[in-house]
Design a protein around this motif. Sequence first.
Motif, PDB file in Angstrom:
ATOM      1  N   GLN A  80     -32.943-107.013-124.609  1.00 56.95           N
ATOM      2  CA  GLN A  80     -32.180-105.733-124.419  1.00 56.95           C
ATOM      3  C   GLN A  80     -32.672-105.056-123.059  1.00 56.95           C
ATOM      4  OE1 GLN A  80     -31.901-103.883-127.984  1.00 56.95           O
ATOM      5  NE2 GLN A  80     -31.562-101.598-127.151  1.00 56.95           N
ATOM      6  N   ARG A  83     -33.504-106.348-120.543  1.00 56.78           N
ATOM      7  CA  ARG A  83     -33.023-107.121-119.337  1.00 56.78           C
ATOM      8  C   ARG A  83     -31.521-106.688-119.235  1.00 56.78           C
ATOM      9  NH1 ARG A  83     -29.478-110.930-119.500  1.00 56.78           N
ATOM     10  NH2 ARG A  83     -29.956-111.647-121.720  1.00 56.78           N
ATOM     11  N   GLN A  84     -30.660-106.339-120.328  1.00 53.44           N
ATOM     12  CA  GLN A  84     -29.271-106.059-120.401  1.00 53.44           C
ATOM     13  C   GLN A  84     -29.296-104.637-119.547  1.00 53.44           C
ATOM     14  OE1 GLN A  84     -27.042-106.130-124.011  1.00 53.44           O
ATOM     15  NE2 GLN A  84     -27.428-108.277-124.089  1.00 53.44           N
ATOM     16  N   ARG A  85     -30.131-103.795-120.104  1.00 51.73           N
ATOM     17  CA  ARG A  85     -30.217-102.543-119.502  1.00 51.73           C
ATOM     18  C   ARG A  85     -30.495-102.339-117.982  1.00 51.73           C
ATOM     19  NH1 ARG A  85     -30.636 -98.354-123.636  1.00 51.73           N
ATOM     20  NH2 ARG A  85     -31.032 -96.892-121.910  1.00 51.73           N
ATOM     21  N   HIS A  86     -31.388-103.376-117.612  1.00 52.22           N
ATOM     22  CA  HIS A  86     -31.876-103.694-116.362  1.00 52.22           C
ATOM     23  C   HIS A  86     -30.785-104.028-115.414  1.00 52.22           C
ATOM     24  CE1 HIS A  86     -34.174-103.821-112.605  1.00 52.22           C
ATOM     25  NE2 HIS A  86     -34.002-105.279-112.464  1.00 52.22           N
ATOM     26  N   GLU A  87     -30.077-104.984-115.996  1.00 48.07           N
ATOM     27  CA  GLU A  87     -28.612-105.572-115.104  1.00 48.07           C
ATOM     28  C   GLU A  87     -27.641-104.565-115.084  1.00 48.07           C
ATOM     29  OE1 GLU A  87     -27.723-108.944-117.343  1.00 48.07           O
ATOM     30  OE2 GLU A  87     -29.447-110.265-116.599  1.00 48.07           O
TER      31      GLU A  87
END
Lengths: 178, 482
Positions: free
Chosen positions: B447, B449-453
Amino acid sequence: MLLTIGMLGILSLIFGLLLGYTSVRFKVEGNPIIEQINSHLPQMQCGKCSYIGCHPYAEAIANNEVAINQCLPGGESTMLALARFLDREPIPLEAPEEVVPTKLLAIIDETACIGCTKCIQACPVDAILGAPKWMHTVIAQECTGCELCVIVCPVDCIKMAPVPATLSRWKWPHPSQI
Amino acid sequence: MRLWQFHGGIHLTGHKDLSNHTGIIPAKLPKFLILPLLQHIGEPTEPIVRVGDKVLKGQIIAHCFGSDCSLMISAPIHASSSGTVVAIDARPVPHPSALSAPGIVIETDGEDRWTELTAIPDYTRLPAAQVREHIAQAGIVGLGGAGFPSHVKLRSKDIDTLIINGAECEPYITCDDRLMREYPQEIIEGAEILKHTLGGAQHCIIAVEDNKPEAYQALVAAAQGRVEVIKIPTLYPTGGERQLIQILTNKEVGRFQIPASIGIVVHNIETTRAVYRAVTAGRPLISRVVTVTGTGVEKPQNFEVLLGTPMREVIDQCGRKPNLETLIMGGGMMGLALPSDDLPIIKTTNCLIVGQVGELPPPPPPLPCIRCGACAQVCPINLLPQQLYWYCAAKEFKKAQAHSLFECIDCGCCAYVCPSHLDLVGYYRYAKAEIRAAAAERKAADQARQRHEFRLMRLVREKQEKAARHQKSKSNPDLTTF
Ligand code: SF4
Ligand code: SF4
Ligand code: SF4
Ligand code: SF4
Ligand code: SF4
């Protein structure tokens, strides 16, 4: 208070949905090796590996530019996972005194916050909510504990605290430790 | 009726004589009741009272989210006596972690005054869903120790067999034995209500281990053929849900299945009585029977205890001996050691085993596994406990999982027979906890990682937009004058 919680809840729901959507819609087609290396990293995006996030570190590992023991937050288990995945020799971490990193969480002293939004700009995972001149707050669930927000705050109102122990997070200890 | 067998199992000394000779008596009303918001498996409840509120016995004080339990794995909490709410905060809960969790504290007023109760005069005329909702509102959860909300189990469709579990196979526990002897009528009628609530299950069986002949006789006399009462051989862990199903039907519940998927639902004896009381008298779950036993008390005894009563006070009523050292909640095999008796009795507290200093010699130090295979012979799930032990001890969690670690029910048969005194169950619990935590961490990292991307994408877009605006204002100098 309830209203704030409700609003934050709704906001995070909206962001969550948006996020889910965009992650599917705009999926970046990267190098599969880099993506797999990245999937072994803790995703704190803290920069302690001296790269600006987990993905850049993964790229550097894939290009053989850097050792696999640079991610301190991931600790030994991340290093071992990388060693196994890449079939490389395990190398000890450089900060052996912190073998089991404790997970931290940022907490903003909302009475002291001046609403400068600097922390929002620093947070790599958008875990801080707030608007200019309004108090800011951390979405505890989303905070990775990277500490990047702490140094940018001009009034020093962000503290890192250990994630509180709860029943749902409690783990049975190893038998030798009982 | 024909009976079958499950693999392995062990014969144990029951220690039931200590507490099963005298009738259930009510425990004293305590000065303070401490009611944790989570007393079952599932979602915690939310308080609907405030500090300072006066409450009546049986009134709901903490409810499922949105006061609707029908879609949730949760059950409301009721005030177990009348009084004043004096605190809503974190208190130590009966759990091996010694952690605290939020709860409601009531100072009792000694009047024990009931709120108005609504009974169902004739449940047979009501649709099953309505009776189920009534059971949900009464806060009933599995009282055998697991604490799974009962109304969720009653939601299952196409149930052919309802089993009432009167095995009580764990050493020391006698609360169900006493209930079957003293309240057979209520249990039989409770079983009939459950049958109705399940949309009219074809069969209803009450299974009782043959070391409880009085309980068996009482049930047979009360049943009058309405419900089948079956005597089953005494063998640990017969009371395990899957083991009992196998004994009675020779059906095996598959790896990732629940009993309902093969048309079977199992309920506990005391749960069945609680359902009877909730439906016929409107009485919610505000008390339960607790066996207080062990050599640490003068007079082991079964008590009907108001939920939230401190364990210390109930132990005192049995005649506390000096030098108490150990306190176990649950049975002799699967019970959990508690750090203190300053903890409330909750919905899942079926038994307290109190021990004195020096009563149990410290377990001999573990020796290396000699690969004797005794553990595999007694495992009721037919696992390979020594293999699991090697993998868990070596932190080879993937291999442990491949050897069905998550099918292990922590029954302790393997450790009981192990000549090397290895804490086998300790290793399985440790490994299961590590695997679950790693999965949760992986999910959180994903999650993040997704938020960072997403954030990186947003920053790129904002930059582009800024550049575009800049371009525009350059080519349109008129617009920038103000
Ligand atoms: S140190 Fe680890 S967690 Fe932090 S950015 Fe680098 S790879 Fe990610
Ligand atoms: S809130 Fe602070 S510590 Fe938490 S993820 Fe954001 S920048 Fe890192
Ligand atoms: S950086 Fe500090 S003062 Fe500025 S918004 Fe964040 S918490 Fe408030
Ligand atoms: S019973 Fe104990 S010693 Fe024997 S094989 Fe099993 S774990 Fe090893
Ligand atoms: S504790 Fe697990 S492995 Fe041991 S006998 Fe019971 S089910 Fe089998």
